[in-house]
Write an enzyme that holds these catalytic residues in place. Sequence first.
Site, PDB file in Angstrom:
ATOM      1  N   ASP A 270       6.930  -6.586 -14.664  1.00  0.00           N
ATOM      2  CA  ASP A 270       7.398  -5.188 -14.228  1.00  0.00           C
ATOM      3  C   ASP A 270       7.996  -4.161 -15.140  1.00  0.00           C
ATOM      4  OD1 ASP A 270       7.460  -3.460 -12.122  1.00  0.00           O
ATOM      5  OD2 ASP A 270       9.321  -4.152 -11.335  1.00  0.00           O
TER       6      ASP A 270
ATOM      7  N   ASN B 195      -0.496  -2.752  -4.719  1.00  0.00           N
ATOM      8  CA  ASN B 195      -0.647  -2.001  -5.757  1.00  0.00           C
ATOM      9  C   ASN B 195      -1.784  -0.700  -5.652  1.00  0.00           C
ATOM     10  OD1 ASN B 195       0.524  -4.153  -8.157  1.00  0.00           O
ATOM     11  ND2 ASN B 195       1.470  -2.573  -7.413  1.00  0.00           N
TER      12      ASN B 195
HETATM   13  C1  IPE Z   1       5.035  -6.412  -8.394  1.00  0.00           C
HETATM   14  O1  IPE Z   1       5.649  -4.937  -8.994  1.00  0.00           O
HETATM   15  C2  IPE Z   1       3.640  -6.420  -8.643  1.00  0.00           C
HETATM   16  C3  IPE Z   1       3.216  -6.705 -10.046  1.00  0.00           C
HETATM   17  C4  IPE Z   1       4.033  -6.982 -11.027  1.00  0.00           C
HETATM   18  C5  IPE Z   1       1.603  -6.656 -10.247  1.00  0.00           C
HETATM   19  P1  IPE Z   1       5.599  -3.664  -8.426  1.00  0.00           P
HETATM   20  O2  IPE Z   1       6.239  -2.886  -9.287  1.00  0.00           O
HETATM   21  O3  IPE Z   1       4.397  -3.009  -7.775  1.00  0.00           O
HETATM   22  O4  IPE Z   1       6.924  -4.037  -7.166  1.00  0.00           O
HETATM   23  P2  IPE Z   1       7.652  -2.881  -6.317  1.00  0.00           P
HETATM   24  O5  IPE Z   1       6.742  -1.911  -5.974  1.00  0.00           O
HETATM   25  O6  IPE Z   1       8.720  -2.332  -7.329  1.00  0.00           O
HETATM   26  O7  IPE Z   1       8.301  -3.879  -5.317  1.00  0.00           O
HETATM   27  C1  IPE Z   2       4.343  -3.623 -13.609  1.00  0.00           C
HETATM   28  O1  IPE Z   2       4.654  -2.486 -14.000  1.00  0.00           O
HETATM   29  C2  IPE Z   2       2.726  -3.362 -13.740  1.00  0.00           C
HETATM   30  C3  IPE Z   2       1.971  -3.476 -12.292  1.00  0.00           C
HETATM   31  C4  IPE Z   2       2.439  -3.562 -11.059  1.00  0.00           C
HETATM   32  C5  IPE Z   2       0.523  -3.547 -12.382  1.00  0.00           C
HETATM   33  P1  IPE Z   2       4.902  -1.523 -13.242  1.00  0.00           P
HETATM   34  O2  IPE Z   2       3.758  -0.265 -13.369  1.00  0.00           O
HETATM   35  O3  IPE Z   2       5.443  -1.449 -11.836  1.00  0.00           O
HETATM   36  O4  IPE Z   2       6.120  -0.295 -13.880  1.00  0.00           O
HETATM   37  P2  IPE Z   2       7.395   0.507 -13.182  1.00  0.00           P
HETATM   38  O5  IPE Z   2       8.093  -0.459 -12.254  1.00  0.00           O
HETATM   39  O6  IPE Z   2       6.907   1.769 -12.540  1.00  0.00           O
HETATM   40  O7  IPE Z   2       8.054   0.868 -14.398  1.00  0.00           O
HETATM   41 MG    MG Z   3       7.271  -1.901 -10.780  1.00  0.00          MG
END
Ligand code: IPE
Ligand code: IPE
Ligand code: MG
Length: 228
Positions: A13, A61
Amino acid sequence: MREKELHLGLIMDGNGRWAKARHLPRTAGHLAGLKSLKKVVLGAINNEVKYLSLYCFSTENWKRSQEEVSYLMGLFSSKIYSELPFYQENGIKILTIGDLSPLPEDAKKAINDTIEATKDNDTIILQLAINYGGQAEISMAVNKAIKNGETNLTPEVIRSYFEHPEVPPVDVIARSAGEIRLSNFLLFDSAYAEFVFCDKLWPDWDESDVTKVLEEYSHRIRRFGGVK
Ligand code: IPE
Ligand code: IPE
Ligand code: MG
């Protein structure tokens, strides 16, 4: 050598925040995240991790902008198979969990070709969670079990209908970027997992972060409901 093969799960994340801090589009964060991913896989191998589950794309996602979703799908089609020499050199076997059916055809093909090409590797099993959700995993397994005529849906029976029941439950789940939640990752198998939460954003991770996570894990006392 560890007495038991270790299964590490990673919730990668913070790609978006990493990009935002650099005034770059979110997609640049995902590309940077891919670079740290390779370093982390090497770190896992050096630390003798046998199973590494990586949360790549959740069932939630799809709510992101069309631009971001297409970019991530593009990464699955262009970057998974093209890393084949890296997998073969390092003995990496690729598996996936999650429903691949809604993915674009080229992404599905790249993923399936990679699974096929790496099926005999066994230094490390890299389980990619793509369009994965822990709730969907349980519900799919229950539906398959019912279709198969099962009448007693014990936890063991349900788990036997998971996509890879041969992969043991995750021992430790680490999450980058400071969020303290599972976000629907490995709900069933995390029943007795240890958790490590790190503030560092995913694109800043490297080999040393795996070592840090495992060092913290090594101090945990796991009781599984018993007494030690
Ligand atoms: C979890 O991260 C999903 C992945 C790392 C693929 P998200 O960024 O989607 O999760 P939330 O929305 O902060 O809970
Ligand atoms: C994790 O990083 C990658 C995926 C969920 C695919 P994020 O895209 O959730 O990054 P933040 O949480 O917005 O910083
Ligand atoms: Mg995230």
